[in-house]
Enzyme design. Structure first.
Site, short mmCIF file in Angstrom:
data_model
loop_
_atom_site.label_atom_id
_atom_site.label_comp_id
_atom_site.label_asym_id
_atom_site.label_seq_id
_atom_site.Cartn_x
_atom_site.Cartn_y
_atom_site.Cartn_z
N ASN A 215 -16.92 27.50 20.52
CA ASN A 215 -17.90 26.75 19.88
C ASN A 215 -17.54 25.28 20.36
OD1 ASN A 215 -19.24 28.57 18.69
ND2 ASN A 215 -18.18 28.47 16.86
N ARG B 263 -18.79 34.32 20.24
CA ARG B 263 -17.46 34.30 20.67
C ARG B 263 -16.99 35.53 20.55
NH1 ARG B 263 -14.75 30.04 17.31
NH2 ARG B 263 -16.18 30.92 15.63
#
Length: 137
Positions: free
Chosen positions: A80, A62
């Site tokens: 996520n 990320r």
């Protein structure tokens, strides 16, 4: 000979005076000078939602996505998912979106192992929003 300053003279040849109407000034300003370069319009924004599969959680995927998307000038988000995948929305210049989806995400950060990238069409987001992380979904 000097150009005519009569009402029949083209707008760009008329001198600006205090008596020029507000509408006339606005029209003259919008006409632009003859030597002004044409304004370049950016291509319409493209947006793609991707689901990234593989070893993509716990490997800074990320953070890497945020950094990479911002460097390309993209807007959107990354998060996520509870099923172990990472989901992202990428919006902006079509060439930059395509580069991110086809060249950058399939490689990912050094410790990631991407096995699939599943893209789908999405609505573009406002570039002012920038690119950010969202909570797990």
């Amino acid at each position: 000979m000097f150009p005519s300053t009569s009402a029949t003279a083209p707008r760009f040849l008329r001198p600006f005076t205090a008596t020029t109407s507000r509408r006339g000034r606005a029209m003259a300003a919008s006409a632009g000078a003859p030597n002004d370069p044409p304004t370049q319009q950016s291509p319409p924004a493209k947006a793609v939602r991707v689901v990234v599969k593989g070893r993509v959680q716990g490997v800074f995927f990320r953070d890497w996505t945020v950094e990479t998307a911002r460097s390309l000038g993209l807007a959107g988000w990354v998060r996520n998912r509870r099923d172990g995948t990472v989901e992202a929305l990428l919006s902006g210049d079509p060439d930059k979106v395509d580069e991110m989806v086809s060249r950058r995400i399939p490689v990912g950060p050094p410790s990631a192992a991407v096995t699939a990238v599943v893209p789908s069409a999405a609505d573009p987001v406002d570039p002012v929003e920038g690119f950010h992380r969202k909570p797990t979904a």
